[in-house]
Design a protein around this motif. Sequence first.
Motif, PDB file in Angstrom:
ATOM      1  N   HIS A  25       6.527  -3.528  14.665  1.00 27.01           N
ATOM      2  CA  HIS A  25       5.325  -3.907  15.393  1.00 27.01           C
ATOM      3  C   HIS A  25       4.740  -5.156  14.766  1.00 27.01           C
ATOM      4  O   HIS A  25       5.181  -5.615  13.733  1.00 27.01           O
ATOM      5  N   LEU A  26       3.744  -5.731  15.425  1.00 26.09           N
ATOM      6  CA  LEU A  26       3.150  -6.964  14.929  1.00 26.09           C
ATOM      7  C   LEU A  26       2.487  -6.724  13.578  1.00 26.09           C
ATOM      8  O   LEU A  26       1.866  -5.699  13.336  1.00 26.09           O
ATOM      9  N   ALA A  27       2.627  -7.722  12.680  1.00 25.66           N
ATOM     10  CA  ALA A  27       2.115  -7.606  11.324  1.00 25.66           C
ATOM     11  C   ALA A  27       0.600  -7.672  11.293  1.00 25.66           C
ATOM     12  O   ALA A  27      -0.034  -8.228  12.168  1.00 25.66           O
ATOM     13  N   LYS A  28       0.018  -7.114  10.179  1.00 25.59           N
ATOM     14  CA  LYS A  28      -1.419  -7.196   9.964  1.00 25.59           C
ATOM     15  C   LYS A  28      -1.779  -8.601   9.505  1.00 25.59           C
ATOM     16  O   LYS A  28      -0.993  -9.281   8.869  1.00 25.59           O
ATOM     17  N   CYS A  29      -3.036  -8.997   9.792  1.00 25.49           N
ATOM     18  CA  CYS A  29      -3.500 -10.306   9.342  1.00 25.49           C
ATOM     19  C   CYS A  29      -5.017 -10.236   9.161  1.00 25.49           C
ATOM     20  O   CYS A  29      -5.738  -9.899  10.117  1.00 25.49           O
ATOM     21  N   PRO A  30      -5.532 -10.508   7.939  1.00 25.95           N
ATOM     22  CA  PRO A  30      -6.989 -10.496   7.743  1.00 25.95           C
ATOM     23  C   PRO A  30      -7.657 -11.463   8.712  1.00 25.95           C
ATOM     24  O   PRO A  30      -7.144 -12.550   8.985  1.00 25.95           O
ATOM     25  N   LYS A  31      -8.827 -11.089   9.211  1.00 20.68           N
ATOM     26  CA  LYS A  31      -9.462 -11.874  10.270  1.00 20.68           C
ATOM     27  C   LYS A  31      -9.869 -13.274   9.789  1.00 20.68           C
ATOM     28  O   LYS A  31      -9.981 -14.184  10.601  1.00 20.68           O
TER      29      LYS A  31
END
Length: 776
Positions: A25-31
């Motif tokens: 799935h799509l990776a996490k990314c801090p806002k």
Amino acid sequence: MYSMGCPSAWWALLVLLLSGIPGVHLAKCPKQCLCDQIQLTVSCVNKNLTEVPPTIDEITVKLDLRGNEIQTLPTGAFKHTPYLTHLTLQRCNVRTVKEGAFRSLGRLVFLNLANNNIEILYQESFDGLTSLKQLLIDRNRVEEIQPGAFSQLGFLNLLSLTHNQLVYIPNMAFQGLQNIKWLRLTHNSLNYLATEAFAGLFTLTRLSLDHNELQFFPTETMTRLPEVTRLDLGYNPMTYLGEETVSMAKVTHLFMDHMSLQDLANTAVSLSPNLVHLDLSHNQLRVLQPFSAGSLKLARLNLAGNPIYCNCYLRPLREWALRGKVKLLGACGGPAHFSGESLEAIHPSELRCQSQEAMLKAEFEEQMRVTPPPTPEPDNKVKCPANCACEGDTHHSSCENRGHTKVPRGFSPDTRLLDLRGNDFHYIPGNSFPGVAEVVSLHLQRCKIVEMEDGAFNGMKGLVYLYLSENELTSLSPSAFKGLPQLTYLHLEKNRFTTFPKGAFKLLPGLLALHLEHNSISKLEPDILIGAEKLRGLYLTSNSINSVAPRALDQASDLDTLHLGGNKLNEVPTDALGKTLTLGELRLSGNPIRWVGPQAFQPLARVLKDLYLDSMGLEKMSKDSLAGLGPGLRSLYLEGNQLEEVPDLNSFTSLEVINLADNPLLCDCPLLPLRIWIEKVNLKVRATCAHPPELRGQRVKDVHVFKACPGGENLASSPTLAPTKTSKTPKSTKSKPAHLNAPRQVKVVKTKSKGRKSQTPKPAVTKKTAKRSKMA
């Protein structure tokens, strides 16, 4: 066939396909950050972050955190990103790096900590960075490197510590850097380098020490660098290079430009046979003699910016350069008819001297031509006594070797370094240094000083370094050092003390290092260190000490380094060590100690890290002589003795260096514990058999006689190093890119062994170093 002209359609299709694959799935990314899921990079530049974002995707490879406010890097700060290879933390106002902050980053190869506010590099600040190749700590406030700070950086190639506040490099400061190629220490305030400051850097090829405060060439320190080919020492306040000063077998490029050199011996570089390029530009050299035959490879000599006087005194150098095809760079500073002429353009026959009267007249005319007529002294001119040289921009004043019989007065109040060595003072009266409260370093070596009056240095409230070496002092008054509240390093070596100057240090609350080597002190009496309660290093090598009273060292409860080598002790001063509860290094080398009894070092259990018992003629050690030292001891030197067997070393689990060379070891069953221990440890142990005759010269680890001993049946036929421990791959619920799942290659580094004249053997494979306190 699909059209290549609609990238948005391709991206939508890719997202759709990925969403249908289980586990992807799509990776996490801090806002606050920008994330590139193809390149696996995350950028959080100038976002006012106060901590490392915990939501960064685990498979991130490059992380850029420049320009934030992360003042503290806590333990495990990057535990969520174990696959990082590049980490950038410039301008983050980092002040503290906690132990284990980088512990999970076993794949990191590049770390940039430049432009922060780090003051101390602690022992385990970089714990876990076992793959790191480049570490940049430039433009911080580093003033202390604790021993062991780099002990786990065995793959590091480049360490850069420029533009910091280092004034002193202690022994073994860079231990563990087994693959270092370039060490950069430029733009610090280095005034002194310990003899073993660079010990163990056997792969270093380039060392940058320019823009520091070194006042003399550190010959002994540099001989510990066998592979250095380039040494940068420009912009240090050195005034003279003596005979055989530079002894570096492989150095090819030596830069000593923009210093204060006024003269150098013609044999100064004769022990550097591979020197090709020597840069002496922008010094104060007027005449230079041809270098000795040891510098036959020299091809380029840069003398630009020196006031070279082109007359008959320069002819030998010019002829030598022509014979050896050495290119001379620079121009004549005089006389007038040669002024500005290239040194290469002048033929030796043109370099002539006139009669003495004509020459003096010509020099006077030249001086009048170059120097404008005297004018009223401006308010901002640097104050300087007669027959001295003072520099306003560096705050240095020197009257070295000028024949003064009284301490000159009238120096600028801004003077920081005052060099008076090589004069004939004999006696230093009270208040000899008025108006120089800002002096940090005072040099009074070789001044034939016999006596100092009470308060001789009164008012020097900023003095940190005081050099009184090579004088004729036999005693010190209790008030000799009155008015020196900041004095930290006191050098009294090579005087004529026959008794320890007890009571002379009561007025030195900040004294950390006391050097009394090469005197004639015969014994250490009780309470000799009253007033020196903060002392960290006591150096008494090469005296005549035959006894140490049980209470001699009681006041120095913070003592970390004690050197008693080269004295006349016939036993270990166990009772005197009872209060030295922080002692990390003890040197007893060269004392006539033939027997070490049980519990000899018990007072130092769990604190002693480095023990030197070499070259003593030691014949026997009790099986309990080293009791209590096992887990904490880092190095043990026993070479050059008469030992046939050694105590059981099975409990010595933290040893990094052990040397048993040049002992007549008896390779028979009593030595079996040593043989078993050698097989278990990941160390290079220098131990050879002397008996029985048929095994003489063979390494203990290679002989098979021990297999016949009870308990030796399972010894390996060909002993090898213990297997290398590798860190476990962190658990993850995500699919990893192929390059992250590939098995990690571990490079095996073989330590080269080369002979050299030193009591300190080369460190072998470095293990995790036990924490210790060391003199800054």
